[in-house]
Write an enzyme that holds these catalytic residues in place. Structure first.
Site, mmCIF file in Angstrom:
data_model
loop_
_atom_site.group_PDB
_atom_site.id
_atom_site.type_symbol
_atom_site.label_atom_id
_atom_site.label_comp_id
_atom_site.label_asym_id
_atom_site.label_seq_id
_atom_site.Cartn_x
_atom_site.Cartn_y
_atom_site.Cartn_z
ATOM 1 C CG HIS A 1 -1.879 1.205 1.321
ATOM 2 N ND1 HIS A 1 -3.134 1.332 1.001
ATOM 3 C CD2 HIS A 1 -1.427 2.325 2.041
ATOM 4 C CE1 HIS A 1 -3.356 2.422 1.357
ATOM 5 N NE2 HIS A 1 -2.650 3.097 1.899
ATOM 6 C CD GLU A 2 2.061 3.461 3.769
ATOM 7 O OE1 GLU A 2 2.092 4.511 2.947
ATOM 8 O OE2 GLU A 2 0.927 3.344 4.402
ATOM 9 C CG HIS B 1 0.367 6.029 -0.426
ATOM 10 N ND1 HIS B 1 -0.769 6.715 -1.065
ATOM 11 C CD2 HIS B 1 -0.115 5.635 0.601
ATOM 12 C CE1 HIS B 1 -1.856 6.570 -0.106
ATOM 13 N NE2 HIS B 1 -1.287 5.822 0.702
ATOM 14 C CD GLU C 1 -4.788 6.193 2.166
ATOM 15 O OE1 GLU C 1 -4.785 5.106 2.722
ATOM 16 O OE2 GLU C 1 -3.947 7.226 2.334
#
Length: 293
Positions: A147-148, A151, A224
């Protein structure tokens, strides 16, 4: 949460310091040659320079600020199997995402969270809390890292800086228009600017800044969902769903402090506060992933 809060706080501090410094030095010249009306072109240039300047200076400082604020320790040489796994996992995911290898760090906090920050896709930082490593399974932690990394791959911090720059510009511009109008219409000051202008401008900046943050938080919520989808692509949808479900359980027990709400992987609220949420409710993020085909 940590990433955005640190970015916004640094941005605000830089804008305020620059504005006050130039005001004291007499460089904030926004009146026309007669000293009676506003020079709109000069004001707009002034607002844009400081609006975008504060935003991109805070972006440039984001890694340094994040490390100092959280106490994150970058893993230079793995000291144990866990750190070796962290480095190898981020390295694999970064290669899959087509970005440079980020710095990987652990910060001492009992909460279950992680964040990524940095000025570019090839100069970033991924940090996880000690609490996340203690409370999540390896599959769940892998999904959080994905997930990071997503980003970073999505360029979220640069896009956030651009949006914040636009928001800053309008806040600085409109607050001075309001201050000038009050100074002329209410306090009848016909030349230059009196104390009413500066007081009103500061109040208007605070009020408009709060309202403008709604725009920034809306963008944050959208990113997100994209990062969740990217994490599912890198680590697997079931792992990403499991990680969010784990966060949902621990979030009910101990949420991050409000001032950190914009930077981590978890977050959520309801009612009017939803407008100021950096993250959508976890149940919405889980449902979005479950609906993917």
């Amino acid at each position: 949460m940590k990433r955005i809060l640190l970015f916004l706080a640094t941005n605000l501090a830089i804008v305020v310091v620059l504005s006050i410094t130039l005001r004291l030095l007499g460089f904030e010249r926004i009146l026309d040659e007669q000293g009676a009306g506003l020079d709109i072109n000069s004001l707009l240039v002034f607002a844009a320079v400081f609006g975008f300047g504060g935003s991109f200076m805070s972006l440039a400082m984001s890694k340094w600020t994040a490390k100092r604020f959280t106490g994150a320790q970058v893993i230079e040489i793995p000291r144990n199997a866990q750190e070796h796994w962290l480095l190898s996992t981020v390295q694999r995911q970064a290669k899959m995402a087509g970005i440079g290898m980020p710095e990987v760090a652990i910060y001492p906090a009992p909460d279950v969270n992680a964040f990524a920050t940095g000025m570019s896709r090839n100069d970033a930082l991924v940090a996880v809390s000690a609490g996340l490593l203690h409370n999540m399974s390896q599959d769940e932690a892998e999904a959080v890292l994905a997930h990071e990394v997503s980003h970073i791959a999505n360029g979220d911090m640069v896009t956030l800086a651009l949006i914040q720059g636009v928001v800053n510009t309008f806040v600085i511009f409109l607050s001075r228009v309001v201050g000038h109008t009050i100074d002329r219409a209410v306090f009848k000051n016909e030349e230059g600017h009196g104390p009413a202008f500066w007081v009103t401008t500061i109040i208007a900046e605070i009020v408009l800044g709060v309202l403008a943050s709604i725009i920034v938080m809306w963008f944050s919520r959208q990113r997100e969902f994209r990062a969740d989808a990217g994490g599912a692509s890198l680590a697997g949808r079931e792992k990403m769903i499991a990680a969010l479900q784990r966060l949902q359980r621990v979030h009910e027990q101990a949420a991050l402090p409000d001032q950190l709400a914009a930077f981590g992987i978890s977050g959520g609220s309801n009612g009017l506060m939803r407008l100021f949420m950096s993250h959508p409710p976890l149940e919405e993020r889980i449902a979005a992933l479950q609906a993917q085909r």
